[in-house]
Design an enzyme around this catalytic site. Structure first.
Site, short mmCIF file in Angstrom:
data_model
loop_
_atom_site.label_atom_id
_atom_site.label_comp_id
_atom_site.label_asym_id
_atom_site.label_seq_id
_atom_site.Cartn_x
_atom_site.Cartn_y
_atom_site.Cartn_z
N LYS A 1 30.17 38.50 -92.62
CA LYS A 1 31.09 37.36 -92.52
C LYS A 1 31.69 37.01 -93.87
O LYS A 1 32.85 36.61 -93.96
CB LYS A 1 30.37 36.13 -91.94
CG LYS A 1 30.06 36.23 -90.48
CD LYS A 1 31.32 36.14 -89.62
CE LYS A 1 30.96 36.19 -88.16
NZ LYS A 1 32.05 36.60 -87.28
N LYS B 1 30.51 49.22 -82.81
CA LYS B 1 30.10 48.64 -81.53
C LYS B 1 31.25 47.92 -80.83
O LYS B 1 32.22 47.53 -81.49
CB LYS B 1 28.95 47.66 -81.76
CG LYS B 1 29.32 46.46 -82.57
CD LYS B 1 28.36 45.29 -82.38
CE LYS B 1 28.93 44.07 -83.07
NZ LYS B 1 28.43 42.82 -82.67
N LYS C 1 33.95 41.31 -79.49
CA LYS C 1 35.12 40.46 -79.26
C LYS C 1 36.07 40.53 -80.44
O LYS C 1 37.27 40.70 -80.29
CB LYS C 1 34.66 39.00 -79.09
CG LYS C 1 34.00 38.74 -77.75
CD LYS C 1 33.29 37.39 -77.71
CE LYS C 1 31.80 37.59 -77.82
NZ LYS C 1 30.95 36.63 -77.14
#
Ligand code: TYM
Length: 330
Positions: free
Chosen positions: A112, A195, A198
């Protein structure tokens, strides 16, 4: 006594195949044998600063999708994280014993920091202690999650153990991640690497219709095709085969594997079959989602009933925790 299971999903969009095969499938299989708490992690979603309208809409969507997948509110407790304020109190206590160095080393935090450098907030840093609070507040032993959440569950174990050690008690259960197969699942995306997620923009959602699924799958990354028999698969092709393994039957998987090994494979045919099999899986779920989304009163009732049940369990824990720490119990 039944084993206690806790797991959650952030309401940041629709559920995709990664969520389903990484986590929700385990929820469905465990719900009848264990005491299950499945929740919608709306506090966690604040770490990326969503708008209130998005929160309300997304919470309702995930609730409908949980139910449409087959989570049974008569057996499992389904609730919204922010309805159980005791979790926030436990988060506060756990944060007092969570150290900057260990929080900064968490992979999801480091990701992040890279992906949203202008919004590295304290919620992101302490994401694992909130997640630990979610889990240990119900004294869960098992946490069904996909591979990407294993490190967080490991932190929850550590925080539970640390609490017990600091206060000299044997109070919190040390939770462990749980998966149906031997190893944790990582459902790949359609973009050749990594992976399904969203935020990665490479996902197939349970609510996607057949045409959307077909278009997404036909656009999936492939390679130039094998030229030597039995050659290893590139990551993009291995990912397509992984998806095929998840949604198709053994005969179909064997057929395309043989074609690949004989260098006669046509990726177009593989994708067509994959799209059909994904649609066959998603269509009944999609229909139930659309039906459930029309029934606000029912969804509200489920959330209310779940909140009451989860609150009762969390309130008992917090009364005991307060006493252990030295505060008044109530
Ligand atoms: P979230 O919302 O990112 O994902 C929800 C669940 O789906 C799994 N998952 C996958 N599994 C396999 N392959 C994929 N491509 C894939 N993508 C997602 C995740 O592993 C997860 O199990 N922090 C959590 C939510 C949470 C939670 C908790 C989970 C909050 N508190 C307590 C368990 C217990 C999250 O962001 O999941």
């Amino acid at each position: 006594m039944k084993e206690i299971v806790v797991s959650g999903i952030r309401p940041t969009g629709n559920l995709h195949l990664g969520n389903y095969f990484g986590a929700v499938k385990s929820f469905i299989e465990m719900q009848h044998n264990c005491q299950c708490y499945f929740f919608i992690a709306d506090w966690h979603s604040l770490t990326t600063h969503p708008h209130p309208d998005n929160i309300r809409h997304n919470v309702k969507t995930i609730l409908a999708e949980y139910l449409a997948c087959g989570i049974d509110p008569a057996t499992a407790t389904i609730y919204v994280q922010s309805d159980v304020r005791e979790v926030a109190e436990l988060y506060l206590y756990l944060n007092m014993n969570a150290y900057l160095g260990e929080l900064e080393r968490v992979t999801s935090f480091k990701d992040k920091v890279r992906s949203q450098p202008d919004n590295v907030n304290a919620g992101l840093l302490t994401y694992p202690s909130l997640m630990a609070a979610d889990i240990i507040v119900h004294k869960a032993a098992k946490v069904p999650v996909g591979k990407d959440q294993e490190q967080h569950v490991e932190m929850a174990r550590k925080f539970a153990r640390r609490f017990n050690t600091i206060y000299g008690v044997d109070y919190f259960v040390e939770p462990a991640s749980y998966h149906l197969s031997e190893t944790a699942v990582k459902v790949p995306g359609l973009d050749g690497s990594g992976k399904m997620g969203k935020s990665e923009g490479n996902a197939i959602y349970l609510v996607d219709d057949a045409e959307t699924i077909r278009k997404k799958v036909m656009r999936a990354v492939t390679d130039a095709g094998p030229t030597v028999p039995n050659s290893p698969k590139s990551e993009a092709i291995a990912n397509l085969f992984l998806l095929l393994n998840i949604v198709s039957d053994q005969t179909t998987c064997d057929y395309f594997n043989d074609q690949y090994n004989a260098c006669t494979i046509r990726y177009g045919d593989l994708k067509k079959q994959l799209a059909e099999d994904i649609s066959r899986f998603c269509t009944p779920i999609r229909e139930r989602i659309l039906e459930l989304l029309k029934n606000d009163a029912y969804l509200d009732r489920i959330a209310l009933q779940g909140a009451e049940c989860a609150r009762a369990s969390a309130a008992k824990t917090l009364r005991e925790v307060r006493e252990i720490i030295g505060f008044r119990g109530n």
